[in-house]
Design a protein around this motif. Structure first.
Motif, short mmCIF file in Angstrom:
data_model
loop_
_atom_site.label_atom_id
_atom_site.label_comp_id
_atom_site.label_asym_id
_atom_site.label_seq_id
_atom_site.Cartn_x
_atom_site.Cartn_y
_atom_site.Cartn_z
N HIS A 7 -28.35 -15.14 11.29
CA HIS A 7 -26.92 -14.79 10.51
C HIS A 7 -26.63 -14.18 9.26
CE1 HIS A 7 -26.79 -19.33 12.35
NE2 HIS A 7 -28.24 -18.72 11.65
N ALA A 8 -25.19 -14.12 8.75
CA ALA A 8 -25.20 -12.99 8.12
C ALA A 8 -24.06 -13.09 6.62
CB ALA A 8 -24.74 -11.61 8.43
N ILE A 9 -23.60 -12.52 6.17
CA ILE A 9 -22.92 -11.77 5.01
C ILE A 9 -21.63 -10.97 5.48
CG2 ILE A 9 -24.40 -13.53 4.03
CD1 ILE A 9 -23.76 -10.37 2.67
N PHE A 10 -20.70 -10.92 4.82
CA PHE A 10 -19.56 -9.91 4.40
C PHE A 10 -19.39 -9.61 3.32
CE2 PHE A 10 -17.27 -9.05 9.19
CZ PHE A 10 -19.38 -8.27 9.95
N ALA A 11 -19.31 -8.92 2.68
CA ALA A 11 -18.85 -9.37 1.46
C ALA A 11 -17.89 -7.76 0.96
CB ALA A 11 -19.81 -8.57 0.46
N VAL A 12 -16.70 -8.72 1.07
CA VAL A 12 -15.43 -7.57 0.80
C VAL A 12 -15.44 -7.39 -0.84
CG1 VAL A 12 -12.65 -7.49 1.12
CG2 VAL A 12 -14.22 -8.71 2.41
N VAL A 13 -15.25 -5.77 -1.09
CA VAL A 13 -16.24 -5.88 -2.81
C VAL A 13 -15.13 -4.86 -2.89
CG1 VAL A 13 -17.66 -4.00 -4.06
CG2 VAL A 13 -18.63 -5.11 -2.47
N TYR A 14 -14.52 -5.41 -4.66
CA TYR A 14 -13.43 -5.05 -4.60
C TYR A 14 -13.49 -5.00 -6.61
CZ TYR A 14 -11.88 -9.70 -6.50
OH TYR A 14 -12.16 -10.57 -6.87
N SER A 15 -12.66 -3.99 -6.54
CA SER A 15 -12.23 -3.89 -8.31
C SER A 15 -10.75 -3.36 -8.90
CB SER A 15 -13.31 -2.19 -8.50
OG SER A 15 -12.85 -2.27 -9.94
N VAL A 16 -10.88 -4.27 -9.42
CA VAL A 16 -9.49 -4.13 -10.50
C VAL A 16 -9.21 -3.57 -11.50
CG1 VAL A 16 -7.23 -6.03 -11.06
CG2 VAL A 16 -8.78 -7.08 -9.05
N GLU A 17 -8.39 -2.13 -11.46
CA GLU A 17 -8.14 -2.03 -12.87
C GLU A 17 -6.37 -1.65 -13.38
OE1 GLU A 17 -10.40 1.60 -13.09
OE2 GLU A 17 -11.93 1.32 -13.64
N ASN A 18 -5.80 -1.95 -13.87
CA ASN A 18 -4.58 -2.48 -14.53
C ASN A 18 -4.09 -2.45 -13.71
OD1 ASN A 18 -5.64 -0.52 -16.76
ND2 ASN A 18 -5.38 1.48 -15.29
N LYS A 19 -4.21 -3.73 -13.18
CA LYS A 19 -3.42 -4.64 -12.10
C LYS A 19 -3.38 -3.87 -10.69
CE LYS A 19 -1.22 -7.41 -15.31
NZ LYS A 19 0.66 -7.73 -15.82
N LYS A 20 -4.52 -3.06 -10.80
CA LYS A 20 -4.93 -2.30 -9.47
C LYS A 20 -5.95 -3.00 -8.48
CE LYS A 20 -4.69 2.26 -7.78
NZ LYS A 20 -5.16 3.78 -8.14
N VAL A 21 -5.81 -3.08 -7.13
CA VAL A 21 -6.78 -3.39 -6.78
C VAL A 21 -7.65 -1.95 -5.61
CG1 VAL A 21 -7.95 -5.47 -4.56
CG2 VAL A 21 -5.88 -5.86 -6.41
N GLU A 22 -9.02 -2.07 -5.52
CA GLU A 22 -9.23 -0.87 -4.76
C GLU A 22 -10.58 -1.47 -3.74
OE1 GLU A 22 -8.74 2.78 -5.99
OE2 GLU A 22 -10.14 2.39 -7.82
#
Length: 147
Positions: A7-22
């Motif tokens: 049993h595992a997890i997937f973590a879609v990690v993101y950051s938002v700066e100036n309304k831009k997602v990376e």
């Protein structure tokens, strides 16, 4: 050969700066070579959300701002037997989106060799496995609705 699924997890990690997602992707070197999101097994008696916190901290060292759980998930079989997981033939996973404060990434050098911050198209192009690309699309659609 029959076996159990980890049993595992997937973590879609993101950051938002100036309304831009990376999105943060990691280059895997343990068990296989390619690009992925942070992921990992859920320890015995560990809540899924705690597994997300632990895995993101272990694999990136970044400060978590928000965690969103999705109903989506899935399972996959390993391409080969893994010595450190006897009797385990694959993983089930639960999908989470994890917003982080962009900062210095501290990789777990046993598992990953490098990292990249990329936009949606860049992540979609680099990710190795289709199940992770599917998870990226789910998170990206959710983020585009809440922006």
């Amino acid at each position: 050969m029959r076996g159990k699924f980890r049993h595992a997890i997937f973590a879609v990690v993101y950051s938002v700066e100036n309304k831009k997602v990376e999105y943060l992707i990691l280059k895997r070197k343990k068990h296989w070579i390619g690009w992925e999101f942070p992921k990992g097994g859920i320890d015995l008696f560990e809540a899924r959300k705690m597994a997300v916190r632990r895995e993101v901290r272990e694999e990136t060292g970044l400060k978590i701002l928000k965690i969103k759980r999705f109903n989506g998930g899935g399972l996959y079989k390993y391409k080969k037997n893994l010595e450190d997981r006897p009797g385990v033939v694959g993983q089930t996973y639960h999908l989470f989106a994890v917003e982080v404060k962009k900062g210095k990434v501290s990789l777990d050098k046993k598992e990953h060799s490098e990292f990249k911050w990329v936009n949606f198209k860049g992540a979609e192009k680099k990710l190795t496995w289709e199940d992770q690309k599917k998870c990226l699309k789910i998170v990206n659609e959710w983020l585009s609705k809440i922006k």
